[in-house]
Design a protein around this motif. Sequence first.
Motif, PDB file in Angstrom:
ATOM      1  N   ASN A 275      10.337  -4.176  -2.880  1.00 29.52           N
ATOM      2  CA  ASN A 275      10.668  -3.252  -4.102  1.00 29.52           C
ATOM      3  C   ASN A 275      11.071  -1.771  -3.495  1.00 29.52           C
ATOM      4  N   PHE A 276      11.622  -1.783  -2.267  1.00 31.51           N
ATOM      5  CA  PHE A 276      12.528  -0.559  -1.945  1.00 31.51           C
ATOM      6  C   PHE A 276      13.752  -0.961  -1.709  1.00 31.51           C
TER       7      PHE A 276
ATOM      8  N   LEU B 214       3.322   6.001  -2.852  1.00 31.65           N
ATOM      9  CA  LEU B 214       4.467   6.863  -3.026  1.00 31.65           C
ATOM     10  C   LEU B 214       4.695   7.253  -4.328  1.00 31.65           C
ATOM     11  N   LYS B 215       5.301   8.451  -4.489  1.00 28.67           N
ATOM     12  CA  LYS B 215       5.608   8.834  -5.947  1.00 28.67           C
ATOM     13  C   LYS B 215       6.760   8.403  -6.557  1.00 28.67           C
ATOM     14  N   LYS B 216       7.076   8.352  -7.702  1.00 31.35           N
ATOM     15  CA  LYS B 216       8.299   7.716  -8.215  1.00 31.35           C
ATOM     16  C   LYS B 216       9.621   8.167  -7.373  1.00 31.35           C
ATOM     17  N   ASP B 217      10.405   7.500  -7.040  1.00 26.34           N
ATOM     18  CA  ASP B 217      11.773   7.932  -6.297  1.00 26.34           C
ATOM     19  C   ASP B 217      11.195   8.386  -4.756  1.00 26.34           C
ATOM     20  N   GLY B 218       9.923   8.063  -4.334  1.00 27.45           N
ATOM     21  CA  GLY B 218       9.604   8.277  -3.097  1.00 27.45           C
ATOM     22  C   GLY B 218      10.144   7.661  -1.854  1.00 27.45           C
TER      23      GLY B 218
ATOM     24  N   ALA C 281      14.635   4.064   2.857  1.00 22.54           N
ATOM     25  CA  ALA C 281      14.500   3.493   1.794  1.00 22.54           C
ATOM     26  C   ALA C 281      13.757   4.075   0.651  1.00 22.54           C
ATOM     27  N   LYS C 282      14.174   3.914  -0.632  1.00 27.96           N
ATOM     28  CA  LYS C 282      13.578   4.396  -1.882  1.00 27.96           C
ATOM     29  C   LYS C 282      12.700   3.546  -2.677  1.00 27.96           C
ATOM     30  N   LYS C 283      11.543   4.211  -3.220  1.00 23.79           N
ATOM     31  CA  LYS C 283      10.800   3.164  -4.035  1.00 23.79           C
ATOM     32  C   LYS C 283      11.441   3.082  -5.167  1.00 23.79           C
ATOM     33  N   CYS C 284      11.684   1.596  -5.645  1.00 24.70           N
ATOM     34  CA  CYS C 284      12.366   1.342  -6.808  1.00 24.70           C
ATOM     35  C   CYS C 284      11.671   1.376  -8.059  1.00 24.70           C
TER      36      CYS C 284
ATOM     37  N   LYS D  76       0.899  -1.218  -0.089  1.00 26.35           N
ATOM     38  CA  LYS D  76       0.086   0.192   0.105  1.00 26.35           C
ATOM     39  C   LYS D  76       0.718   1.355  -0.170  1.00 26.35           C
ATOM     40  N   ILE D  77       1.935   1.353   0.811  1.00 29.01           N
ATOM     41  CA  ILE D  77       2.693   2.398   0.857  1.00 29.01           C
ATOM     42  C   ILE D  77       3.615   2.490  -0.527  1.00 29.01           C
ATOM     43  N   TYR D  78       3.807   1.241  -1.036  1.00 27.40           N
ATOM     44  CA  TYR D  78       4.606   1.684  -2.520  1.00 27.40           C
ATOM     45  C   TYR D  78       3.541   2.148  -3.617  1.00 27.40           C
TER      46      TYR D  78
END
Length: 269
Positions: A221-222, A171-175, A266-269, A166-168
Amino acid sequence: MYAQCVCGATDYKIILNLTKEGKNYKILICKKCGLSRTWPVPLEGDEDFYQKQDDYLERKASLCLWRSFAKFSLSGLKKYKKSGKLLDVGCNLGVLVKEAQTLGFNAYGIDPCGPAIKEGKNIFNLDEYLMTGNLTTLNFSEASFDVVTLIHCLEHISDLNSILEKIYFILKKDGIILVEVPNFDSFWRILLRQRWYSFSLKQHIWQFEKKSLKNILERNNFFVLKINTRHNMYHRLNFSIVGLIKSVVSMLAYIFRKGDDLIIIAKKC
Ligand SMILES: [Zn+2]
């Protein structure tokens, strides 16, 4: 038969037997992924528990302490995001939301405890920024946040994959996701065993350490950018012999990054 781990396995090794408040607990480690958990499962069948909590009253009584705690939680963030829309999941009174706004974020907070949200709105004048609910009930839009923070929240969540999914999504790209949890691998936990102040076995489903938390984030995927630890906020300076010993242990914990709390960015991949 034990419950399934986040990785799907059910094969565990018992690493600790503990007694807290007259109740027996086990800490189990998953043989497949290395994540530790509390057994029996805390709060199973008590889904309304967090809606009825009154720990916000204790926070209200020591706001300065909680503000400095929140400031530290956010301090590692500025290297990766200096502004944008931020959501604090499990915000309680909204102390971190207020601090994030002071830093320049357009910050919001959610918490299942209605009375805590109501109190927080009054104290901080955050009427339109705090909401009662969770990520399932509040239905945020896709790619609507730059940062999501979970401060002492993830260890209470049963379905880790679902919340991270849900967080992924929101989140925006590079969130960025910022997670802070009690560190099961801390010096103080190893020294104090069942007397460790962060062993909230009634509520903490998972006992994280660096590797297992990093694994879960990567599997969802972070990409992990930074791992840090810090001392629990209840450590106070004390100029006795015991105080001196405590300070030495805390200093060693700081040097070896084995503090009470684990913070991962961590960053969203
Ligand atoms: Zn596992």
